[in-house]
Design a protein around this motif. Structure first.
Motif, PDB file in Angstrom:
ATOM      1  N   TYR A  54      -1.080   1.671   8.165  1.00 38.12           N
ATOM      2  CA  TYR A  54      -1.525   2.800   8.976  1.00 38.12           C
ATOM      3  C   TYR A  54      -2.395   3.774   8.190  1.00 38.12           C
ATOM      4  O   TYR A  54      -2.784   4.807   8.677  1.00 38.12           O
ATOM      5  N   ASP A  55      -2.694   3.447   6.923  1.00 37.90           N
ATOM      6  CA  ASP A  55      -3.247   4.457   6.020  1.00 37.90           C
ATOM      7  C   ASP A  55      -4.681   4.864   6.274  1.00 37.90           C
ATOM      8  O   ASP A  55      -4.975   6.033   6.429  1.00 37.90           O
ATOM      9  N   SER A  56      -5.598   3.880   6.241  1.00 37.52           N
ATOM     10  CA  SER A  56      -6.995   4.297   6.335  1.00 37.52           C
ATOM     11  C   SER A  56      -7.707   3.548   7.448  1.00 37.52           C
ATOM     12  O   SER A  56      -7.815   2.314   7.416  1.00 37.52           O
ATOM     13  N   PRO A  57      -8.206   4.294   8.452  1.00 39.86           N
ATOM     14  CA  PRO A  57      -8.901   3.676   9.582  1.00 39.86           C
ATOM     15  C   PRO A  57     -10.167   2.947   9.108  1.00 39.86           C
ATOM     16  O   PRO A  57     -10.800   3.354   8.136  1.00 39.86           O
ATOM     17  N   PRO A  83      -4.672  -1.100   4.938  1.00 39.80           N
ATOM     18  CA  PRO A  83      -3.662  -0.511   4.057  1.00 39.80           C
ATOM     19  C   PRO A  83      -4.332   0.160   2.866  1.00 39.80           C
ATOM     20  O   PRO A  83      -5.415  -0.251   2.444  1.00 39.80           O
ATOM     21  N   ASN A  84      -3.692   1.198   2.339  1.00 40.79           N
ATOM     22  CA  ASN A  84      -4.189   1.837   1.128  1.00 40.79           C
ATOM     23  C   ASN A  84      -3.350   1.337  -0.042  1.00 40.79           C
ATOM     24  O   ASN A  84      -2.189   1.699  -0.175  1.00 40.79           O
ATOM     25  N   LEU A  85      -3.935   0.465  -0.854  1.00 39.79           N
ATOM     26  CA  LEU A  85      -3.220  -0.092  -2.009  1.00 39.79           C
ATOM     27  C   LEU A  85      -3.849   0.381  -3.317  1.00 39.79           C
ATOM     28  O   LEU A  85      -3.870  -0.336  -4.314  1.00 39.79           O
ATOM     29  N   SER A  86      -4.367   1.628  -3.291  1.00 41.30           N
ATOM     30  CA  SER A  86      -5.076   2.154  -4.468  1.00 41.30           C
ATOM     31  C   SER A  86      -4.146   2.289  -5.682  1.00 41.30           C
ATOM     32  O   SER A  86      -4.616   2.428  -6.809  1.00 41.30           O
ATOM     33  N   PHE A  87      -2.823   2.244  -5.459  1.00 45.25           N
ATOM     34  CA  PHE A  87      -1.879   2.371  -6.577  1.00 45.25           C
ATOM     35  C   PHE A  87      -1.729   1.053  -7.355  1.00 45.25           C
ATOM     36  O   PHE A  87      -1.105   1.007  -8.401  1.00 45.25           O
ATOM     37  N   LEU A  88      -2.281  -0.043  -6.805  1.00 45.53           N
ATOM     38  CA  LEU A  88      -2.197  -1.342  -7.490  1.00 45.53           C
ATOM     39  C   LEU A  88      -3.471  -1.601  -8.280  1.00 45.53           C
ATOM     40  O   LEU A  88      -4.550  -1.136  -7.891  1.00 45.53           O
ATOM     41  N   PRO A  89      -3.396  -2.357  -9.380  1.00 46.53           N
ATOM     42  CA  PRO A  89      -4.612  -2.740 -10.095  1.00 46.53           C
ATOM     43  C   PRO A  89      -5.597  -3.415  -9.129  1.00 46.53           C
ATOM     44  O   PRO A  89      -5.181  -4.248  -8.314  1.00 46.53           O
ATOM     45  N   ASN A  90      -6.867  -3.018  -9.184  1.00 44.15           N
ATOM     46  CA  ASN A  90      -7.924  -3.606  -8.343  1.00 44.15           C
ATOM     47  C   ASN A  90      -7.587  -3.526  -6.845  1.00 44.15           C
ATOM     48  O   ASN A  90      -7.953  -4.408  -6.070  1.00 44.15           O
ATOM     49  N   ASN A  91      -6.873  -2.464  -6.438  1.00 47.22           N
ATOM     50  CA  ASN A  91      -6.504  -2.257  -5.019  1.00 47.22           C
ATOM     51  C   ASN A  91      -5.733  -3.424  -4.406  1.00 47.22           C
ATOM     52  O   ASN A  91      -5.766  -3.616  -3.197  1.00 47.22           O
ATOM     53  N   GLY A  92      -5.085  -4.219  -5.266  1.00 47.47           N
ATOM     54  CA  GLY A  92      -4.265  -5.320  -4.740  1.00 47.47           C
ATOM     55  C   GLY A  92      -5.056  -6.526  -4.278  1.00 47.47           C
ATOM     56  O   GLY A  92      -4.485  -7.487  -3.743  1.00 47.47           O
ATOM     57  N   ILE A  93      -6.388  -6.500  -4.499  1.00 42.72           N
ATOM     58  CA  ILE A  93      -7.238  -7.598  -3.990  1.00 42.72           C
ATOM     59  C   ILE A  93      -6.832  -8.950  -4.600  1.00 42.72           C
ATOM     60  O   ILE A  93      -6.838  -9.980  -3.923  1.00 42.72           O
ATOM     61  N   ASP A  94      -6.413  -8.927  -5.867  1.00 39.60           N
ATOM     62  CA  ASP A  94      -6.042 -10.186  -6.546  1.00 39.60           C
ATOM     63  C   ASP A  94      -4.819 -10.842  -5.907  1.00 39.60           C
ATOM     64  O   ASP A  94      -4.552 -12.021  -6.134  1.00 39.60           O
ATOM     65  N   LEU A  95      -4.050 -10.068  -5.117  1.00 41.28           N
ATOM     66  CA  LEU A  95      -2.832 -10.624  -4.510  1.00 41.28           C
ATOM     67  C   LEU A  95      -3.104 -11.272  -3.156  1.00 41.28           C
ATOM     68  O   LEU A  95      -2.245 -11.947  -2.602  1.00 41.28           O
TER      69      LEU A  95
END
Length: 468
Positions: free
Chosen positions: A246-249, A397-409
């Motif tokens: 729900y974080d970022s439209p 989703p806002n995954l800015s707290f993960l390395p590389n915004n979680g893209i690697d996952l």
């Protein structure tokens, strides 16, 4: 440590607090093969059984086998309109509790506290419930019934808070927390004094397994009553991502989208109506998108007699359009929006005043003079003067707290994580990230977008953690 205190986080906290599901003796499941499997080991809890074996051959409205399994154990024939009771019985085995913390920005219930309270849910009310406390029983205590089998967002937010209190889970919840970073560190590098401070506060939650050479460091801050930010660092062997979507439209990425009259949340329309900055005599409101949030905006504007121009990329008959997947009887209001989209295109005047539909169009630009340029599939352009624009095309989703915004996952590690198109890649029977052991993902991040199906993910994570 879990990040996110919505339904996924609450359900997992319940399972890890020592509440263990067993097959209820003498109960009969309508699925004969599943019934036979359940009878094979009635004394073994569902968490300790082979979830892949139990869920094999189940079909339903989710792609996750474990989601289908847990759903059908709790609501055996719900997709056929049945009301058969759950075939599970719950035992509280305190010796099996796993120490954990649930971190969330809001009160328990997550994004349900951010949704307009009077909004009616898409799912049937009983599908919003969590294990061993049926939603409709809770509503009955409030002397309320379900309207058309569905509930309001406010009811659901209150139910989730009540659930946490009723089940005694609140000691695991830390609300008003914002996580800024999650990263792997070596267990040796975690300084002794930090460990000690945390241990004094929480029953030595952080006694590490000697085997683990690496742990996760979770950094963030608590928002205090005075409004201060108090930093924290927590070390954990396992971290569960349950932060929802729900974080970022989503933005269209067109010229002028950052102008002050262009908004990306439905609440902007509600506020404009409340403050009388738009009304019956205004220029039309532009609504972009063909999902349920866009439909909610159209219904709200229609109710207030505000003129609407509705722009969306798909054909009205596109089977991928959510309206073409909803039963008419259960969703009369969304069916009405779909009707308007079909009958009231700009090409032909229809029976609905104050509404124009532009299927297979997209926005080219927003002008400072509030003139908006659209283009159709043949390249023809149209210009409309509008009062405000609502771009309601989903959220990320806002995954800015993960390395590389979680893209690697993600499934496709070249693209951002997206619940519908590119969820986090997890093992379907443990929900552990394939790219990072000890890290788990639940709910929309793992591609489960309905409350009734996020619970299977929690079952998978709990089963995995109890076996570690």
């Amino acid at each position: 440590v879990f990040l996110g205190n919505g339904p996924s986080g609450i359900c997992l906290s319940y399972l890890l607090s020592g509440y263990i599901p067993y097959f209820k003796r003498d109960s009969l499941h309508p699925h004969p093969i599943l019934q036979r499997k359940l009878e094979e080991a009635p004394d073994v809890s569902i968490l300790d059984q082979d979830l892949e074996y139990l869920s094999e051959g189940l079909e339903g409205r989710s792609h996750s086998p474990v989601a289908l399994l847990f759903d059908t154990l709790q609501r055996p024939d719900t997709d056929f309109g049945g009301t058969a009771e759950s075939v599970l019985t719950w035992w509280h085995e305190t010796n099996r509790a796993v120490p954990h913390l649930v971190l969330g920005r809001n009160a328990p219930g997550g994004a349900w506290h951010s949704i307009e309270g009077s909004m009616v849910t898409l799912s049937r009310g009983e599908w919003m419930g969590l294990p061993d406390l049926p939603f409709k029983d809770w509503l009955k205590q409030k002397r309320r019934g379900l309207r058309n089998n569905r509930a309001t967002a406010e009811d659901i937010a209150q139910y989730y808070q009540h659930y946490v209190m009723k089940k005694g889970l609140q000691k695991n919840f830390r609300c008003g927390t914002v996580v800024t970073s999650v990263r792997k560190v070596s267990a040796e590098s975690t300084s002794n004094h930090t460990q000690k401070d945390l241990q004094e506060n929480s029953d030595s939650l952080w006694n590490f397994n000697e085997k683990s050479a690496e742990v996760f460091q979770v950094d963030g801050f608590f928002k205090t009553v005075k409004g201060d930010k108090e930093p924290f660092s927590i070390y954990a062997e396992n971290v569960v991502l349950a932060t929802g979507t729900y974080d970022s439209p989503t933005w269209l990425g067109v010229k002028g989208e950052n102008l002050s009259y262009v908004h990306h949340q439905l609440s902007a329309l509600e506020e404009a109506v409340k403050s009388n900055s738009i009304g019956i005599m205004s220029d039309p409101v532009l609504i972009v998108g063909a999902g349920l949030t866009a439909a909610d905006a159209i219904l709200f504007a229609h109710h207030c007699n505000i003129p609407v121009i509705h722009v969306f990329r798909r054909r009205v008959s596109d089977p991928g359009l959510i309206f073409n997947q909803l039963p008419k009887m259960m969703y009369p209001e969304y069916h009405k929006v779909h009707q308007m989209m079909k009958e009231q295109s700009a090409a032909c005047a229809g029976p609905y005043e104050c509404y124009v539909s532009l299927p297979e169009h997209h926005v080219l630009s927003f002008g400072k003079d509030k003139k908006c340029i659209f283009q159709d599939k043949n390249g023809y352009q149209k210009v409309y003067k509008i009062s405000m624009a609502l771009v309601l095309t989903g959220s990320n989703p806002n995954l800015s707290f993960l390395p590389n915004n979680g893209i690697d996952l993600a499934m496709d590690s070249d693209q951002p994580v997206n619940p519908k198109r590119n969820p986090i890649d997890v093992d379907p029977f443990t929900y552990e990230c394939t790219q990072e052991k000890g890290l788990y993902a639940l709910g929309p991040l793992a591609g489960d977008n309905f409350v009734r199906f996020v619970q299977g993910g929690a079952l998978a994570v709990a089963s995995s953690l109890l076996k570690k």
